[in-house]
Every structure is written in C-alpha cells, then in structure tokens.
Design a protein around this motif. Sequence first.
Motif, PDB file in Angstrom:
ATOM      1  N   THR A  81       9.113   9.594  -0.096  1.00 19.62           N
ATOM      2  CA  THR A  81      10.036   9.940  -1.169  1.00 19.62           C
ATOM      3  C   THR A  81       9.396   9.625  -2.516  1.00 19.62           C
ATOM      4  N   THR A  82       9.702  10.460  -3.504  1.00 17.75           N
ATOM      5  CA  THR A  82       9.241  10.263  -4.872  1.00 17.75           C
ATOM      6  C   THR A  82      10.417  10.500  -5.814  1.00 17.75           C
ATOM      7  N   TYR A  83      10.679   9.518  -6.664  1.00 16.76           N
ATOM      8  CA  TYR A  83      11.783   9.605  -7.626  1.00 16.76           C
ATOM      9  C   TYR A  83      11.188   9.549  -9.028  1.00 16.76           C
ATOM     10  N   ILE A 126       9.269   7.406 -15.759  1.00 15.10           N
ATOM     11  CA  ILE A 126       9.331   6.378 -14.728  1.00 15.10           C
ATOM     12  C   ILE A 126       9.219   7.074 -13.372  1.00 15.10           C
ATOM     13  N   LYS A 127       8.314   6.562 -12.522  1.00 20.40           N
ATOM     14  CA  LYS A 127       8.083   7.199 -11.221  1.00 20.40           C
ATOM     15  C   LYS A 127       8.031   6.141 -10.127  1.00 20.40           C
ATOM     16  N   PHE A 128       8.787   6.375  -9.061  1.00 15.82           N
ATOM     17  CA  PHE A 128       8.816   5.488  -7.904  1.00 15.82           C
ATOM     18  C   PHE A 128       8.403   6.272  -6.674  1.00 15.82           C
ATOM     19  N   GLY A 129       7.577   5.656  -5.818  1.00 20.19           N
ATOM     20  CA  GLY A 129       7.124   6.352  -4.624  1.00 20.19           C
ATOM     21  C   GLY A 129       7.056   5.460  -3.403  1.00 20.19           C
ATOM     22  N   PHE A 130       7.342   6.047  -2.235  1.00 19.17           N
ATOM     23  CA  PHE A 130       7.289   5.356  -0.949  1.00 19.17           C
ATOM     24  C   PHE A 130       6.738   6.327   0.074  1.00 19.17           C
ATOM     25  N   ASP A 131       5.735   5.903   0.844  1.00 20.17           N
ATOM     26  CA  ASP A 131       5.109   6.783   1.838  1.00 20.17           C
ATOM     27  C   ASP A 131       4.613   5.913   2.989  1.00 20.17           C
ATOM     28  N   LYS A 132       5.336   5.955   4.133  1.00 20.18           N
ATOM     29  CA  LYS A 132       4.988   5.076   5.241  1.00 20.18           C
ATOM     30  C   LYS A 132       5.459   5.656   6.571  1.00 20.18           C
ATOM     31  N   GLU A 133       4.694   5.386   7.619  1.00 19.10           N
ATOM     32  CA  GLU A 133       5.126   5.695   8.981  1.00 19.10           C
ATOM     33  C   GLU A 133       6.086   4.582   9.407  1.00 19.10           C
ATOM     34  N   ASP A 158       0.818  -1.212   0.000  1.00 18.41           N
ATOM     35  CA  ASP A 158       0.000   0.000   0.000  1.00 18.41           C
ATOM     36  C   ASP A 158       0.855   1.267   0.000  1.00 18.41           C
ATOM     37  N   TYR A 159       2.036   1.185   0.552  1.00 18.80           N
ATOM     38  CA  TYR A 159       2.895   2.358   0.701  1.00 18.80           C
ATOM     39  C   TYR A 159       3.984   2.444  -0.371  1.00 18.80           C
ATOM     40  N   LEU A 160       3.943   1.566  -1.372  1.00 18.99           N
ATOM     41  CA  LEU A 160       5.020   1.489  -2.353  1.00 18.99           C
ATOM     42  C   LEU A 160       4.435   1.356  -3.758  1.00 18.99           C
ATOM     43  N   PHE A 161       4.977   2.111  -4.727  1.00 18.28           N
ATOM     44  CA  PHE A 161       4.499   1.967  -6.104  1.00 18.28           C
ATOM     45  C   PHE A 161       5.607   2.275  -7.103  1.00 18.28           C
TER      46      PHE A 161
END
Length: 309
Positions: free
Chosen positions: A233-235, A217-224, A176-179
């Motif tokens: 973070t978003t790359y 290309i897009k990478f994302g991470f959002d977590k407690e 859920d926190y990673l794409f």
Amino acid sequence: MRFIISTLGVLLFIITTSNVSKAQDSTDVATPKLWKHEGKFGLNFSNVGLVNWAGGGESSYSFGGIQTYKGVRETDKAITRIYTDLAYGLINQSNSTFPMKKTDDRLNLGADYSYKLNKKFLVTASGDFRTQFDKGYEYKTEEINGVKIETENQISAFFAPAYLNLNIGLTYTPKDYLFLTLSPIANRMTFVTDTVFSEKYGLEPQQTFRDQSGVNIKFGFDKEVVKNVTLKTTYNMFAEYTRMDEWIVNWDFLIDMKVNKYLSCNFSTQLIYDPDVTVDRNDGTTGQAVQFKHALNIGVVYSFATSDK
C-alpha cells in the motif's frame, strides 16, 4: 518558473549526491554494486454466457493485462529505485449500445534516489508520472418516451490529465518494508493536452498546464504477510502552500496472492480525492467527491526476480 527551479533543484541534488556516493564507493572495494530486478507480466480473462436465463443478467466477457517492474541498486551510502506500473482492461457487454468499455487503465512511472544519513533516515529526491493509455468515457442510461437510451460522454484521454510530481525530503525507514517520507520541497504539475477537459481537472479555461508548489507526505508498506500473500500500500498527500487546508490524496492498496508459479490472484483498490477535480456523483449532482475503484483479477502471471553485478 517554479517548475523549472524545482526540476533543476532535483537534478542538481541527484547529480551531487550521486557523485559523492560514487567517490566514496570507489574507495571501498568491498562494497557490492548490485541492481536487483523484479516484476511481473499478467493476463486475465473472464466470460459469462446466458441463454434463456430466468434469473436475468447479461452475457459478457472481459480481459486485461498488467505489467509491473522495480529495479533497486543499493550501496553503503545510497539507494536508487526505478519502477513502472501498467494496466489495461476491457469488458464487452453484448446488449449494450456501446458494448466495449474500459475497466482498467493506468500508466505509472517513477524513480527515486535516497542518500543514507544513517540506518533509518535518508535524504530522498523522487519523481513520478501518472496518466492513462486510452480515452475514458462516462455512460448514462436515460428513459425517453418509455425507451431506455444509453449515452456516452468522453471525460479523459491520454495526457488528459497527466501528473508529474517532483519531491525532495526526508525518509524514515524503521523497517525494510515500511517508510514515511516528508517532502517540504514538492512540485505537482498537471497536464491536459485537450482543453475541453481543462476546467474538469482544475485548470483555467483553455489552459493546458498547471504548476503547484507545496508539501508532500508519502507512506508505504510492502511485505509478504504470510507465505505467498503480499500486502502493498502507498498513501500519498499533497497540499499547495497557499491552500494548506486542502489536501490531494491518492491511496493505492494491493493484496497479491500467488497460487503457483504461473497462476495469481490479486485484489486492488485506489482512492483519490482532489478538491480541484469535478466528478458526476452517483446522486446526479456534480462537484467534489471521493473517487474509489476496486478490482479482483485472477489470471496467468509470469514473475521474475534477478540481481546483476
């Protein structure tokens, strides 16, 4: 023309998939239709005062504000997101020729629509817009006849530059926190309302608009990651089809630490590399370079999170 085609393509995709999703949702009365909202408003202030200070230094004060918002609507078949990320900050240095200087300035808006193929793969149409609120200046100090003189040179302004990105691609979400999103259909548009800055931001002389088609290309991470500490973070990478060996990179990183209900501390960084943008390097030369910014903010923050039927 490519801009028009890409825009129409994104709009057609969103309308089509949205209609399909609505039709399917209407037959499934058990599916909840919720918008979840979350965001924050923050203010920070700092002051340093020096009087007859043997160690040297300069009196200063700074202040700034941030606003973030994210709205998410999820059904069995689709996810819709809208978001904003705004910030502005100033510092006053009492002994400077130009005492008031900008320290932070961003205006980011975005939205995306993802149609679920299964639990981990989605077809995504997205758009995001980036610019700044205020003029930006570069400051230099030169010594002339033994006297240090500070100079100010404007290098940016509102909508100079501004970037609009439209993408269609496939998203993989193992958690859920990673794409990870691969968009083979991508448009990157650059706007420069003042032609003085055209060449600085990769446009031809006197040109105010540039359209590039390529892959994103897009990478994302959002977590407690631990209690009251969130890592986000978003790359993002983009390459024009005719220049696949040159990638435009934008990497945002944030650690947000919640002290209590109204106090917060966060550390953020932003890394940008754009082969078409010329910058004045620290060694005095001009050309391509990695741009990097970091900020540590401690201040009063009001956060909210709601969901409405």
